[in-house]
Structure formats: structure tokens, C-alpha cells
Design an enzyme around this catalytic site. Structure first.
Site, PDB file in Angstrom:
ATOM      1  N   ARG A 136       0.850  -1.200   0.000  1.00 41.65           N
ATOM      2  CA  ARG A 136       0.000   0.000   0.000  1.00 41.65           C
ATOM      3  C   ARG A 136       0.885   1.250   0.000  1.00 41.65           C
ATOM      4  NH1 ARG A 136      -3.170   0.028   4.738  1.00 41.65           N
ATOM      5  NH2 ARG A 136      -3.889  -1.952   3.953  1.00 41.65           N
ATOM      6  N   GLU A 154      -2.667  -1.189  15.305  1.00 40.86           N
ATOM      7  CA  GLU A 154      -1.471  -0.340  15.497  1.00 40.86           C
ATOM      8  C   GLU A 154      -1.697   0.994  16.214  1.00 40.86           C
ATOM      9  OE1 GLU A 154      -2.343  -1.488  12.378  1.00 40.86           O
ATOM     10  OE2 GLU A 154      -0.902  -3.128  12.160  1.00 40.86           O
ATOM     11  N   ASP A 179     -13.786  -5.006   6.517  1.00 44.68           N
ATOM     12  CA  ASP A 179     -14.604  -6.184   6.809  1.00 44.68           C
ATOM     13  C   ASP A 179     -15.459  -5.895   8.034  1.00 44.68           C
ATOM     14  OD1 ASP A 179     -11.610  -6.693   7.745  1.00 44.68           O
ATOM     15  OD2 ASP A 179     -12.957  -7.551   9.236  1.00 44.68           O
TER      16      ASP A 179
HETATM   17  O1  LIG Z   1      -4.356  -2.489   6.550  1.00 48.15           O
HETATM   18  P1  LIG Z   1      -3.336  -2.340   7.634  1.00 48.15           P
HETATM   19  O2  LIG Z   1      -2.777  -0.967   7.682  1.00 48.15           O
HETATM   20  O3  LIG Z   1      -2.252  -3.381   7.605  1.00 48.15           O
HETATM   21  O4  LIG Z   1      -4.149  -2.532   9.020  1.00 48.15           O
HETATM   22  C1  LIG Z   1      -4.906  -3.657   9.413  1.00 48.15           C
HETATM   23  O5  LIG Z   1      -4.700  -4.809   8.619  1.00 48.15           O
HETATM   24  C2  LIG Z   1      -3.819  -5.737   9.275  1.00 48.15           C
HETATM   25  C3  LIG Z   1      -4.562  -7.020   9.558  1.00 48.15           C
HETATM   26  O6  LIG Z   1      -5.054  -7.575   8.388  1.00 48.15           O
HETATM   27  C4  LIG Z   1      -3.364  -5.045  10.543  1.00 48.15           C
HETATM   28  O7  LIG Z   1      -2.145  -4.369  10.314  1.00 48.15           O
HETATM   29  C5  LIG Z   1      -4.514  -4.101  10.814  1.00 48.15           C
HETATM   30  O8  LIG Z   1      -4.240  -3.013  11.638  1.00 48.15           O
HETATM   31  O1  LIG Z   2      -7.080  -5.748  12.455  1.00 46.97           O
HETATM   32  C1  LIG Z   2      -8.004  -5.861  11.661  1.00 46.97           C
HETATM   33  C2  LIG Z   2      -8.003  -5.231  10.405  1.00 46.97           C
HETATM   34  C3  LIG Z   2      -9.052  -5.400   9.556  1.00 46.97           C
HETATM   35  N1  LIG Z   2     -10.068  -6.187   9.935  1.00 46.97           N
HETATM   36  C4  LIG Z   2     -10.088  -6.817  11.130  1.00 46.97           C
HETATM   37  O2  LIG Z   2     -11.037  -7.533  11.432  1.00 46.97           O
HETATM   38  N2  LIG Z   2      -9.050  -6.641  11.958  1.00 46.97           N
END
Ligand SMILES: O=P(O)(O)O[C@H]1O[C@H](CO)[C@@H](O)[C@H]1O
Ligand SMILES: O=c1cc[nH]c(=O)[nH]1
Length: 235
Positions: free
Chosen positions: A24, A181, A204
Site C-alpha cells: 500500500r 497499530e 470487513d
Molecule cells: O491495513 P493495515 O494498515 O495493515 O491494518 C490492518 O490490517 C492488518 C490485519 O489484516 C493489521 O495491520 C490491521 O491493523
Molecule cells: O485488524 C483488523 C483489520 C481489519 N479487519 C479486522 O477484522 N481486523
């Protein structure tokens, strides 16, 4: 140079966008930045610096989770002097009225991580966003007609819980969505006196079980990127 970043001193801008996904970061650099230069290749965690509307800006992948992202955030602040750190990430909705593709601005972040128990013992620290960044991001998102929610989120150390329904404890207290995060970012920003915000797109839904594909998550959540860039750098 720092342990996990091989940018030269001065190569990273004061304002940095922070996606978890390094691809990304590449997409943001190639789509939104003028003359992006790849400044980090360590561990394949892409970082780029370029300009946006004439202003210098960087984008740095952080990996998934508080542990990984705090390494990058710490080094960006202490080794490269970064001052405005804006996470741009995906999240899972905890609330029926927070829909897939909606924007969530994380005003504060709960966590099940131990980071602040290590620091503060039995006392709780409340990790919060920078108010100016939050206010600007909200105004920009609303002006652009994006469905936008502002409130508390959950930064979890665990993506797959044994008990799927455990999220309801947080949902009952109005927590909007889960990611992994923001609480670490906000805590480090407070410690070092810099500005931080987390802008999320719902990818989601824990209530409806809707999902998006990895390709959609990587490429199509551009609204949050433009909100983050304009909030940080001014339109
Ligand atoms: O799309 P990113 O920025 O990675 O953030 C979300 O996606 C990841 C989990 O799939 C975790 O890092 C969560 O915080
Ligand atoms: O940490 C995450 C990120 C996207 N969707 C989730 O369910 N959890």
C-alpha cells in the site's frame, strides 16, 4: 540510518503516512506523490519520499501489529525527526451502522496489548489522536461526502480470537472498529510530543461478516489517503 530503515539523514519528510501493508505504501507513492524516491528497502518494508501538491511527504510501511509498527514509528521520530505521523489502514467494523468502505477517524484507541502496562503498571494511559489533525481530517472527509465516523477504536494484538464474539465487550462500550497499530502510534506520539492520527477504511465487518479482497484493500481505499494527505499538508 537506523536499524530498520536505510534512508539517509534528511531523506524522510516531517510528515509520514503509515500503512501497515508495504505494498500500500508503494501504491500511495506511485498514485499520489510526485517524483517518489524509494528510501527504504530493509526487510522489504517499502518507504518513499516525494511531494504532494508541492509539499514534501513520505510514506512508510509498518508491518502488522503494535510490535512491528512501533519499531518504525520510534525510528522515524527519534532518528529522522518526523513530526506528523498518520496511519492509513484497514479495520474491521464492530458496529452495525459502521459499514464496509466507511471512513473511521480514531479519536482514541483502546488496546489489549501490554505496551502501556509495562510503562504505567495498574494505571491506564488513554492514547488519543492529535486534535488539529483529527478536526481537519473530519472536515475534509465530510466536505467530500464520505461517510465518516469519529470515535474510539480497538488496537488488538490478536487478529484471530478463539472466541469470535469477544468483540462485543468493546462494541457494547461504543468502540467502532478493530485494527492493530493505533494505540502504539498514539502512545509514542504523546511520549515524543509529535502529532499523530489514524485514518481507517472499513475492510470487513464482524457483525455482518462482509469482507473485501486483498487487492481491493491494497488498491482501492484511496479516499482515506487523500484525507490523510490533505489533513496533514493543507489543501
Ligand atoms: O491495513 P493495515 O494498515 O495493515 O491494518 C490492518 O490490517 C492488518 C490485519 O489484516 C493489521 O495491520 C490491521 O491493523
Ligand atoms: O485488524 C483488523 C483489520 C481489519 N479487519 C479486522 O477484522 N481486523
Amino acid at each position: 540510518m537506523s536499524i530498520h530503515l536505510n534512508a539517509e539523514p534528511g531523506q524522510i519528510a516531517e510528515t509520514v503516512l503509515l500503512p501497515g501493508d508495504p505494498l500500500r505504501a508503494k501504491h500511495i507513492a506511485e498514485t499520489f506523490l510526485t517524483d517518489p524516491v524509494l528510501h527504504n528497502t530493509v526487510r522489504g518494508m517499502h518507504g518513499y519520499t516525494g511531494t504532494y501538491k508541492g509539499k514534501r511527504v513520505s510514506v512508510q510501511g509498518t508491518g502488522m501489529g503494535i510490535a512491528s509498527s512501533m519499531i518504525y514509528v520510534s525510528e522515524l521520530i527519534t532518528q529522522y525527526g518526523c513530526k506528523n505521523l498518520i496511519r492509513v489502514g484497514t479495520a474491521g467494523s464492530y458496529q452495525a451502522d459502521v459499514h464496509v468502505r466507511d471512513i473511521v477517524l480514531a479519536q482514541a484507541a483502546c488496546t489489549d496489548s501490554n505496551i502501556n502496562n509495562i510503562r504505567f503498571g495498574a494505571k491506564n494511559f488513554a492514547p488519543i489522536a492529535d486534535f488539529d489533525l483529527l478536526m481537519r481530517a473530519y472536515q475534509i472527509a465530510r466536505e467530500r461526502g464520505h461517510t465518516t465516523h469519529v470515535g474510539n477504536i480497538m488496537s488488538s494484538d490478536t487478529f484471530y480470537h478463539d472466541d469470535f464474539d469477544q468483540y462485543k465487550i468493546w462494541a457494547d462500550f461504543g468502540v467502532l472498529a478493530v485494527e492493530m497499530e493505533a494505540a502504539g502510534l498514539y502512545t509514542l506520539a504523546a511520549k515524543h510530543g509529535v502529532k499523530a492520527l489514524t485514518v481507517l477504511t472499513i475492510s470487513d465487518h464482524l457483525v455482518t461478516r462482509e469482507e473485501t479482497t486483498a487487492e481491493e484493500r491494497q488498491l482501492t481505499f484511496n479516499a482515506m489517503i487523500e484525507i490523510a494527505l490533505d489533513a496533514a499538508l493543507g489543501e
